[in-house]
Design an enzyme around this catalytic site. Structure first.
Site, PDB file in Angstrom:
ATOM      1  N   GLY A  70       0.822  -1.207   0.000  1.00 31.09           N
ATOM      2  CA  GLY A  70       0.000   0.000   0.000  1.00 31.09           C
ATOM      3  C   GLY A  70       0.856   1.256   0.000  1.00 31.09           C
ATOM      4  O   GLY A  70       2.090   1.201   0.064  1.00 31.09           O
ATOM      5  N   SER A 108      -1.881 -10.444  -3.103  1.00 29.37           N
ATOM      6  CA  SER A 108      -2.876 -10.825  -4.108  1.00 29.37           C
ATOM      7  C   SER A 108      -2.312 -11.091  -5.502  1.00 29.37           C
ATOM      8  O   SER A 108      -3.077 -11.158  -6.460  1.00 29.37           O
ATOM      9  CB  SER A 108      -3.946  -9.728  -4.213  1.00 29.37           C
ATOM     10  OG  SER A 108      -3.365  -8.493  -4.608  1.00 29.37           O
ATOM     11  N   TYR A 153      -2.874 -18.233  -4.044  1.00 29.47           N
ATOM     12  CA  TYR A 153      -3.633 -17.038  -3.666  1.00 29.47           C
ATOM     13  C   TYR A 153      -5.098 -17.374  -3.451  1.00 29.47           C
ATOM     14  O   TYR A 153      -5.679 -17.083  -2.394  1.00 29.47           O
ATOM     15  CB  TYR A 153      -3.484 -15.953  -4.745  1.00 29.47           C
ATOM     16  CG  TYR A 153      -4.511 -14.853  -4.618  1.00 29.47           C
ATOM     17  CD1 TYR A 153      -4.571 -14.050  -3.477  1.00 29.47           C
ATOM     18  CD2 TYR A 153      -5.437 -14.617  -5.640  1.00 29.47           C
ATOM     19  CE1 TYR A 153      -5.524 -13.051  -3.350  1.00 29.47           C
ATOM     20  CE2 TYR A 153      -6.381 -13.614  -5.525  1.00 29.47           C
ATOM     21  CZ  TYR A 153      -6.429 -12.840  -4.382  1.00 29.47           C
ATOM     22  OH  TYR A 153      -7.378 -11.852  -4.258  1.00 29.47           O
ATOM     23  N   ARG A 203     -13.888 -10.961 -19.319  1.00 26.52           N
ATOM     24  CA  ARG A 203     -13.899 -10.794 -17.876  1.00 26.52           C
ATOM     25  C   ARG A 203     -14.973  -9.790 -17.458  1.00 26.52           C
ATOM     26  O   ARG A 203     -15.371  -8.914 -18.219  1.00 26.52           O
ATOM     27  CB  ARG A 203     -12.536 -10.309 -17.369  1.00 26.52           C
ATOM     28  CG  ARG A 203     -11.388 -11.297 -17.606  1.00 26.52           C
ATOM     29  CD  ARG A 203     -11.542 -12.551 -16.781  1.00 26.52           C
ATOM     30  NE  ARG A 203     -10.440 -13.486 -16.960  1.00 26.52           N
ATOM     31  CZ  ARG A 203     -10.457 -14.517 -17.783  1.00 26.52           C
ATOM     32  NH1 ARG A 203     -11.519 -14.741 -18.561  1.00 26.52           N
ATOM     33  NH2 ARG A 203      -9.422 -15.340 -17.865  1.00 26.52           N
TER      34      ARG A 203
END
Length: 320
Positions: free
Chosen positions: A37, A74, A138, A216
């Protein structure tokens, strides 16, 4: 007004949810170790604690009304190369967080889950009752946490909602994607438009889809954030509710590339590449459970609007 802890709130999704909580009048504390982050991503008005979720017991107390949990690694490829990193943080860290919540008497949890828990779907659109068969560590760690939460709800009365995201995109005010390295299609294509990449790789054009490229389901990050606030009001003690979050519509790789060309006015060269192992032809969500249980309806389903917001954020970041 309620008080919430947002773990991973310096990331793109966590920071957007934190911003929505603040706008709704809530008090917010962001807990983030800044490993992925960015401190500048934490919205103004939120308290910030730099730390790991494994140490959440140091800060979590009975003054909090709930936790919204986004602090996870992730990257699919990295999870294959370094599975131990993902099991330690995503599962071990969440176990420590839930234990801290139990000790403090904090009884509401919204968990950031993923469509990767389903693996390669047998049918489309994907419902919550679809078989869960993750194809990478993951997705496996996220599914393990979902099982952990189910047990916590049954044994200790936790009220919880897991939200399984499909492809999150777009941007919201000062919040947007800052991944390094970047792996998501829309920001990668925008990097080509910005001149930071020469071309976009298209991995296979012989899929059983209208134009041969993978399809997607893209959801605007602001729509996603609104679902989290609705989840806080919809949860029930002792119940673990799982909802998919997606638009229910699919866009192909080529449709995304063409939309970026139209929005940015820049050429986006394509380079054909071999299919990637494990890439399903179509991944589209059924979000009926979120509509029925949360009262959630995405208000920004248009791909052009999603790309426009992402482009505005990308340019702002480039100029900073």
């Amino acid at each position: 007004m309620s008080k919430y802890l947002v773990t991973g709130g310096a990331g793109d999704v966590g920071s957007t949810v934190a911003a929505h909580l603040l706008e709704a009048g809530h008090e917010v504390t962001v807990l983030d170790d800044l490993s992925t982050g960015f401190r500048e991503g934490v919205p103004a008005g939120a308290a910030f604690v730099e730390g790991r979720i494994q140490d959440a017991a140091r800060w979590l107390d009975a003054s909090y009304d709930g936790v919204l949990h986004f602090a996870a690694f992730s990257q699919v490829g990295e999870s294959v190369a370094r599975p131990e990193k993902y099991w330690d943080n995503n599962v071990g860290g969440t176990m420590a967080l839930i234990a801290a919540m139990r000790e403090a008497g904090v009884r509401k949890l919204v968990f950031s889950s993923t469509a990767a828990t389903y693996g390669e779907p047998e049918t489309v659109p994907i419902t919550e009752s679809a078989p869960t068969a993750p194809t990478n560590p993951y997705g496996a760690t996220k599914l393990a946490v979902d099982h952990m939460i189910t047990g916590e709800c049954a044994a200790h009365g936790l009220a919880a909602v897991s939200l399984r995201y499909f492809n999150v995109a777009g941007a919201y005010k000062e919040c947007g994607e800052r991944h390094d390295p970047e792996s998501h299609l829309i920001p990668l294509v925008l990097q080509v438009a910005l001149g930071r990449r020469e071309a976009i790789n298209v991995y296979g054009d012989d899929y059983p889809t209208p134009d041969g490229t993978c399809v997607r389901d893209y959801i605007h990050v602001a729509d996603l954030a609104e679902a989290h606030l609705l989840a806080l009001d919809a949860m029930t003690p002792g119940e673990h509710l799982i909802c998919n979050l997606g638009n229910g519509n699919g866009f192909s790789v080529r449709e995304v590339v063409e939309t970026v060309r139209k929005v940015t006015g820049h050429p986006v060269p394509e380079v054909m590449a071999e299919r990637r192992a494990g890439d399903p032809a179509v991944l589209v969500a059924s979000a009926e459970a979120a509509r029925e249980r949360l009262g959630w309806t995405p208000s920004r389903p248009d791909l052009t609007a999603i790309v426009e917001d992402a482009w505005a954020f990308a340019r702002k970041k480039e100029q900073a």
